[in-house]
Design a protein around this motif. Structure first.
Motif, PDB file in Angstrom:
ATOM      1  N   ASP A 199      44.029  30.041  25.547  1.00 60.38           N
ATOM      2  CA  ASP A 199      44.757  31.014  27.141  1.00 60.38           C
ATOM      3  C   ASP A 199      45.793  30.460  28.477  1.00 60.38           C
ATOM      4  OD1 ASP A 199      46.189  33.540  28.426  1.00 60.38           O
ATOM      5  OD2 ASP A 199      44.782  34.856  28.960  1.00 60.38           O
ATOM      6  N   SER A 200      46.778  31.062  28.306  1.00 57.48           N
ATOM      7  CA  SER A 200      48.061  30.184  30.075  1.00 57.48           C
ATOM      8  C   SER A 200      46.350  30.494  31.605  1.00 57.48           C
ATOM      9  CB  SER A 200      49.035  31.497  29.935  1.00 57.48           C
ATOM     10  OG  SER A 200      49.489  30.225  28.814  1.00 57.48           O
ATOM     11  N   ILE A 201      46.694  29.498  32.017  1.00 57.11           N
ATOM     12  CA  ILE A 201      46.467  30.067  33.773  1.00 57.11           C
ATOM     13  C   ILE A 201      47.035  30.160  34.807  1.00 57.11           C
ATOM     14  CG2 ILE A 201      43.907  29.016  35.185  1.00 57.11           C
ATOM     15  CD1 ILE A 201      43.144  28.301  32.529  1.00 57.11           C
ATOM     16  N   ASP A 206      44.155  32.572  46.036  1.00 52.90           N
ATOM     17  CA  ASP A 206      42.808  32.875  46.554  1.00 52.90           C
ATOM     18  C   ASP A 206      42.249  32.723  45.339  1.00 52.90           C
ATOM     19  OD1 ASP A 206      42.718  34.723  48.970  1.00 52.90           O
ATOM     20  OD2 ASP A 206      43.946  35.727  47.918  1.00 52.90           O
ATOM     21  N   ARG A 207      42.904  33.379  43.901  1.00 48.29           N
ATOM     22  CA  ARG A 207      41.336  32.837  42.461  1.00 48.29           C
ATOM     23  C   ARG A 207      42.251  32.353  41.559  1.00 48.29           C
ATOM     24  NH1 ARG A 207      41.242  38.577  39.394  1.00 48.29           N
ATOM     25  NH2 ARG A 207      41.170  37.127  37.611  1.00 48.29           N
ATOM     26  N   ALA A 208      42.082  31.999  40.153  1.00 47.34           N
ATOM     27  CA  ALA A 208      42.440  31.954  39.251  1.00 47.34           C
ATOM     28  C   ALA A 208      43.068  32.673  38.494  1.00 47.34           C
ATOM     29  CB  ALA A 208      41.915  30.829  37.808  1.00 47.34           C
ATOM     30  N   TYR A 209      44.032  33.363  37.757  1.00 48.50           N
ATOM     31  CA  TYR A 209      43.889  33.737  36.426  1.00 48.50           C
ATOM     32  C   TYR A 209      44.808  33.948  34.801  1.00 48.50           C
ATOM     33  CZ  TYR A 209      45.389  36.830  40.635  1.00 48.50           C
ATOM     34  OH  TYR A 209      44.910  37.685  42.177  1.00 48.50           O
ATOM     35  N   PHE A 210      42.899  34.642  34.376  1.00 52.17           N
ATOM     36  CA  PHE A 210      43.991  34.145  33.077  1.00 52.17           C
ATOM     37  C   PHE A 210      45.482  36.020  32.452  1.00 52.17           C
ATOM     38  CE2 PHE A 210      39.583  33.324  32.487  1.00 52.17           C
ATOM     39  CZ  PHE A 210      39.600  32.441  31.922  1.00 52.17           C
ATOM     40  N   ALA A 247      53.564  28.987  33.275  1.00 54.30           N
ATOM     41  CA  ALA A 247      52.638  28.125  34.525  1.00 54.30           C
ATOM     42  C   ALA A 247      51.978  27.319  33.472  1.00 54.30           C
ATOM     43  CB  ALA A 247      51.381  28.561  34.603  1.00 54.30           C
ATOM     44  N   ALA A 248      52.373  26.633  32.015  1.00 53.55           N
ATOM     45  CA  ALA A 248      52.513  25.160  31.802  1.00 53.55           C
ATOM     46  C   ALA A 248      51.042  25.086  31.231  1.00 53.55           C
ATOM     47  CB  ALA A 248      52.865  24.457  32.325  1.00 53.55           C
ATOM     48  N   GLU A 249      50.090  24.878  32.929  1.00 52.13           N
ATOM     49  CA  GLU A 249      48.325  24.970  32.619  1.00 52.13           C
ATOM     50  C   GLU A 249      47.647  26.049  31.501  1.00 52.13           C
ATOM     51  OE1 GLU A 249      44.754  23.282  34.035  1.00 52.13           O
ATOM     52  OE2 GLU A 249      46.489  22.945  34.169  1.00 52.13           O
ATOM     53  N   PHE A 250      46.936  25.348  30.642  1.00 48.58           N
ATOM     54  CA  PHE A 250      46.110  25.669  29.490  1.00 48.58           C
ATOM     55  C   PHE A 250      45.114  25.670  28.697  1.00 48.58           C
ATOM     56  CE2 PHE A 250      46.465  27.500  25.276  1.00 48.58           C
ATOM     57  CZ  PHE A 250      46.954  28.562  24.940  1.00 48.58           C
ATOM     58  N   GLY A 251      44.111  26.220  29.098  1.00 50.67           N
ATOM     59  CA  GLY A 251      42.795  26.699  28.824  1.00 50.67           C
ATOM     60  C   GLY A 251      42.674  26.817  27.095  1.00 50.67           C
ATOM     61  N   PHE A 252      41.962  25.807  26.482  1.00 46.57           N
ATOM     62  CA  PHE A 252      40.583  25.507  25.348  1.00 46.57           C
ATOM     63  C   PHE A 252      39.646  26.275  25.464  1.00 46.57           C
ATOM     64  CE2 PHE A 252      44.960  23.092  24.330  1.00 46.57           C
ATOM     65  CZ  PHE A 252      45.006  24.183  23.604  1.00 46.57           C
ATOM     66  N   PHE A 253      38.753  27.183  25.232  1.00 39.89           N
ATOM     67  CA  PHE A 253      37.125  27.664  25.220  1.00 39.89           C
ATOM     68  C   PHE A 253      36.793  27.620  24.174  1.00 39.89           C
ATOM     69  CE2 PHE A 253      40.942  29.869  27.510  1.00 39.89           C
ATOM     70  CZ  PHE A 253      39.738  29.323  29.352  1.00 39.89           C
TER      71      PHE A 253
END
Length: 295
Positions: A199-201, A206-210, A247-253
């Motif tokens: 997902d993009s992050i 205040d926090r991070a969002y998916f 946002a370009a920041e991308f997470g893999f889980f």
């Protein structure tokens, strides 16, 4: 350097309503249709090439699709010694995940389940980034992934790697952003297998969002469901960038039964983006990830 004329602008905007965020590209529309499931469009950008959007959300582009597809496939496949690996792709209509999975000779079976045949057909015609659907190892299933995974669970079909290559939880993808779906795919993974989600992050003050939670119901965030419910008890993460995703920041889980550490590649492979050094480095998470996202 490509020069873009100032005389005429055709601004296309992708909007993330949950945080009132938009990014825009000056593009020319090449194809547009409303399938039974969603709006499918192909654009041409002078720098980024052709861009696939579904319901006005970017899915893939010629310029950066390999960043996502290579990192989604090669990290979980090369992070563990495997023979005769079987892969399930949930979604993946542009065909890029299939392409990368079929690069590995030890992959003996790849099932791709995509609900919208027109996404597959339009992507083949306009993008041409797909793997070989005629490869004897490949099976393309046009149908609802939630139904397929539920039936696979009932018949005891299991996989070494399940890749959730999903669009955001709107339109046809909304049926899979549920706890029931998570239960079903968790039952379809082999004891030493792994599920890959992504997902993009966004980082807020205040926090991070998916992106998943911003586009839909917060309870339909697969990462949060898996972290909370521990249907597969081990949840790990790595990161990359995909420049045209919000946002370009991308997470893999990575969701697994045995908690194997996938951070060290067991074989050499150099792609357009992926390489062994990047594989290792992608598991180095920023402090804000650990603080805000629980990794």
């Amino acid at each position: 350097m490509t020069k873009i004329s100032e005389a005429s602008r055709n601004w296309w905007h992708e909007e993330t309503e949950g945080i009132a965020f938009t990014h825009a590209m000056d593009m020319t529309l090449l194809h547009s249709e409303q399938s039974p499931y969603q709006k499918i469009e192909i654009y041409e950008h002078p720098v980024f090439g052709r861009v696939l959007t579904l319901d006005d959300l970017v899915q893939a582009s010629h310029s950066d699709e390999f960043m996502y597809h290579e990192m989604a496939v090669h990290v979980p496949l090369l992070g563990r010694q495997r023979e005769n690996a079987e892969v399930l792709i949930v979604g993946g209509g542009d065909g890029g995940i299939l392409r990368e999975a079929l690069r590995h000779e030890f992959v003996t079976r790849v099932v791709m389940v995509e609900i919208d045949r027109r996404v597959v057909e339009v992507s083949k015609e306009y993008l041409g980034i797909n793997g070989n659907y005629d490869d004897p190892r490949a099976e393309l299933v046009i149908g609802d992934a939630a139904d397929y995974v539920r039936q696979a669970r009932q018949r005891g079909d299991t996989f070494d790697l399940i890749i959730l290559d999903l669009s955001e939880p709107v339109g046809p993808s909304s049926s899979v952003f549920t706890r029931a779906f998570c239960e079903d795919f968790s039952a379809c993974i082999k004891p030493d297998g792994v599920v890959l989600d992504s997902d993009s992050i966004f980082v807020g003050k205040d926090r991070a969002y998916f992106l998943q939670e911003l586009c839909g119901d917060k309870d339909q965030n697969l990462v949060s469901i898996m972290q909370r419910e521990r249907l597969l008890p081990h949840v790990a993460a790595y990161r990359s960038i995909v420049q045209l995703y919000p946002a370009a920041e991308f997470g893999f889980f990575l969701y697994s039964l045995d908690g194997h550490d996938y951070s060290t590649p067991v074989a050499e492979l150099t792609g357009r983006h992926y390489n062994p050094e990047l594989h290792r480095a992608s598991f180095a998470l920023p402090t804000w990830w650990r603080t805000n996202l629980g990794f």
